[in-house]
Scaffold this motif. Structure first.
Motif, mmCIF file in Angstrom:
data_model
loop_
_atom_site.group_PDB
_atom_site.id
_atom_site.type_symbol
_atom_site.label_atom_id
_atom_site.label_comp_id
_atom_site.label_asym_id
_atom_site.label_seq_id
_atom_site.Cartn_x
_atom_site.Cartn_y
_atom_site.Cartn_z
ATOM 1 N N SER A 43 -2.828 -6.805 8.871
ATOM 2 C CA SER A 43 -2.445 -5.923 9.964
ATOM 3 C C SER A 43 -2.858 -4.497 9.608
ATOM 4 C CB SER A 43 -0.939 -5.981 10.202
ATOM 5 O OG SER A 43 -0.248 -5.310 9.147
ATOM 6 N N PRO A 44 -3.011 -3.612 10.595
ATOM 7 C CA PRO A 44 -3.358 -2.217 10.284
ATOM 8 C C PRO A 44 -2.386 -1.571 9.302
ATOM 9 C CG PRO A 44 -3.601 -2.634 12.632
ATOM 10 C CD PRO A 44 -2.967 -3.852 12.047
ATOM 11 N N VAL A 45 -1.087 -1.842 9.451
ATOM 12 C CA VAL A 45 -0.091 -1.251 8.550
ATOM 13 C C VAL A 45 -0.268 -1.788 7.138
ATOM 14 C CG1 VAL A 45 2.369 -1.096 8.044
ATOM 15 C CG2 VAL A 45 1.570 -0.787 10.391
ATOM 16 N N GLN A 46 -0.466 -3.096 7.006
ATOM 17 C CA GLN A 46 -0.662 -3.675 5.680
ATOM 18 C C GLN A 46 -1.910 -3.111 5.005
ATOM 19 O OE1 GLN A 46 -0.753 -7.722 6.991
ATOM 20 N NE2 GLN A 46 1.391 -8.129 6.454
ATOM 21 N N GLN A 47 -2.966 -2.948 5.762
ATOM 22 C CA GLN A 47 -4.198 -2.406 5.194
ATOM 23 C C GLN A 47 -3.995 -0.969 4.721
ATOM 24 O OE1 GLN A 47 -7.528 -2.566 7.852
ATOM 25 N NE2 GLN A 47 -8.954 -1.645 6.402
ATOM 26 N N ARG A 48 -3.335 -0.168 5.535
ATOM 27 C CA ARG A 48 -3.079 1.234 5.168
ATOM 28 C C ARG A 48 -2.192 1.317 3.926
ATOM 29 N NH1 ARG A 48 0.680 4.169 9.208
ATOM 30 N NH2 ARG A 48 2.084 2.725 8.162
ATOM 31 N N ASN A 49 -1.126 0.515 3.885
ATOM 32 C CA ASN A 49 -0.214 0.541 2.744
ATOM 33 C C ASN A 49 -0.900 0.090 1.457
ATOM 34 O OD1 ASN A 49 1.813 1.404 4.443
ATOM 35 N ND2 ASN A 49 2.762 -0.616 4.656
ATOM 36 N N LEU A 50 -1.730 -0.949 1.564
ATOM 37 C CA LEU A 50 -2.440 -1.442 0.392
ATOM 38 C C LEU A 50 -3.404 -0.394 -0.150
ATOM 39 C CD1 LEU A 50 -3.102 -5.117 1.525
ATOM 40 C CD2 LEU A 50 -1.894 -4.448 -0.562
ATOM 41 N N GLU A 51 -4.080 0.312 0.739
ATOM 42 C CA GLU A 51 -5.010 1.349 0.278
ATOM 43 C C GLU A 51 -4.263 2.469 -0.439
ATOM 44 O OE1 GLU A 51 -8.823 0.956 3.296
ATOM 45 O OE2 GLU A 51 -7.271 2.442 3.750
ATOM 46 N N GLN A 52 -3.069 2.790 0.040
ATOM 47 C CA GLN A 52 -2.278 3.826 -0.615
ATOM 48 C C GLN A 52 -1.816 3.393 -1.997
ATOM 49 O OE1 GLN A 52 0.804 4.571 2.261
ATOM 50 N NE2 GLN A 52 -0.436 6.027 3.447
ATOM 51 N N VAL A 53 -1.440 2.111 -2.142
ATOM 52 C CA VAL A 53 -0.955 1.605 -3.420
ATOM 53 C C VAL A 53 -2.106 1.379 -4.399
ATOM 54 C CG1 VAL A 53 0.150 -0.359 -4.569
ATOM 55 C CG2 VAL A 53 1.124 0.566 -2.454
#
Length: 396
Positions: free
Chosen positions: A89-99
């Motif tokens: 999902s867009p949120v999962q992708q964004r969160n993973l990139e941050q981590v």
């Protein structure tokens, strides 16, 4: 002075991640296909991670513990990105990139990138751009997150980030509308061409199958068309149609080579490529080409059938073509080059074993096409039957 040469672009280093949920019967626990997709896109897989969960983590898909493990692998291998075998999902992708601190892409984005690299025709480029924009439209939130915290003056609603996102969304929506109009025009032109072929005496035959099953090689072997063929995923995206001469007194065949299918083919791509896949929808006979050497033969077979059902052609008569038999070990060679099998739904399907590369078995396929062109039964009453479905029987 050192001579200058064109240097190939440096390949990016990526970590591959696959997550099995529940039993996941179609899960690729080797990630071999994802690695081949990555290589096709120009990336090198430097590490692979397999995770098992009951359900996806809402925030990080893999959970915080596994995310930290992936982060350590990224640092240890100097990786520049992480590729997931499932859709994020867009949120999962964004969160993973941050981590993780590197770019993250899912299977859908990877396939879209390959299609963008491979599209050659005007129609193909329009189809890929449409699919890419439809995918991007759901992910605008992550593009401008650094601006969303900025606010305008006192009392102002939203800020530069929100305004920029609105502008981007509007521009993407407008471009999508333009592309759909242009593709609609292309489709009308294709319909005119198909009607002209339908008025002739040619039998309309389409090659379908999993990507890299050897469809284009078979197409060239039958028609001498010289279409591009390579041992890689999605070697060709554009439909090519050629006349196939089968002998004096036999009506010609209009043979079309279509884009290959793959597991979890993004629905947006199926939608965008409807004009191309329409060649299969309008065919009177489908040659379903299968890589006889693939260890995932059953799964690939089922995936092609699923997409055929999605575009409404599951009931079109088929000939099942097991290709690459020259690469099979002696003990796995079929007993007969031509037979038939009964499918689970009770219908009988002709089956031919051949090698498009060596030419072995091509005469049997041509004979089947002669029968189809003359409107004769593909399966004579005296033809031998096989009890093996769908894999070839080994030689005793």
């Amino acid at each position: 002075m050192t001579a200058t040469h064109d240097l190939a672009p440096e390949r990016a280093r990526g970590v591959l991640v696959g997550v099995a949920f529940g039993r996941a019967p179609d899960f690729d626990d080797t990630l071999d296909e994802l690695a081949l997709l990555a290589s096709t896109a120009g990336d090198d897989a430097v590490a692979r991670v397999i995770a098992r969960r009951k359900a996806p983590d809402a925030a990080l898909f893999v959970g915080s513990g596994k995310a930290e493990e992936i982060k350590a692998l990224v640092a240890g291998h100097g990786a520049e990105g992480v590729l997931f075998d499932q859709a994020l999902s867009p949120v999962q992708q964004r969160n993973l990139e941050q981590v993780l601190g590197v770019s993250v892409a899912d299977r859908t984005a990877l396939i879209l990138e390959i299609f963008a690299q491979r599209a050659r025709s005007h129609e193909g480029k329009l189809q890929v751009e449409l699919a890419q924009l439809q995918y991007l439209a759901t992910r605008l939130v992550r593009r401008w997150s650094h601006l969303e915290r900025q606010r305008g003056g006192i009392g102002a609603r939203g800020g530069p980030g929100e305004r920029q996102m609105e502008l981007d969304r509007r521009m993407i929506d407008q471009r999508i509308k333009q592309l759909k109009l242009r593709l609609g025009k292309v489709e009308r032109q294709r319909q005119t061409q198909r009607r002209a072929r339908a008025r002739g005496d040619s039998l309309r035959v389409s090659l379908v199958g999993y990507t890299n099953a050897g469809k284009s090689t078979l197409f060239n072997a039958l028609t001498k068309a010289g279409a591009y063929a390579a041992d890689q995923l999605f070697a060709t995206l554009d439909t090519t149609t050629r006349s196939l001469y089968l002998g004096d007194g036999v009506p010609q065949v209009a043979l079309s080579d279509t884009v290959g299918f793959i597991r979890d083919l993004p629905h947006k791509l199926v939608e965008a490529f409807k004009a191309t896949l329409q060649e299969a929808a309008d065919a009177q006979l489908l040659l379903h080409v299968i890589d006889a050497t693939s260890p995932k033969l059953h799964e690939q077979w089922a995936e092609v059938e699923r997409v055929l059902d999605e575009i409404g052609v599951a009931g079109t008569p088929q000939v099942v073509v097991f290709n690459k038999i020259d690469a099979l070990p002696e003990g796995q060679q079929p007993r007969s080059r031509l037979d038939w099998v009964e499918r689970p739904d009770g219908t009988r399907v002709a089956r031919v074993f051949l090698s498009a590369h060596s030419g072995e078995g091509l005469a049997d396929l041509r004979q089947l096409l002669v029968r189809a062109s003359l409107d004769e039964p593909l399966i004579p009453d005296a033809a031998p039957a096989s009890t093996a479905w769908p894999v070839p029987e080994p030689t005793l």
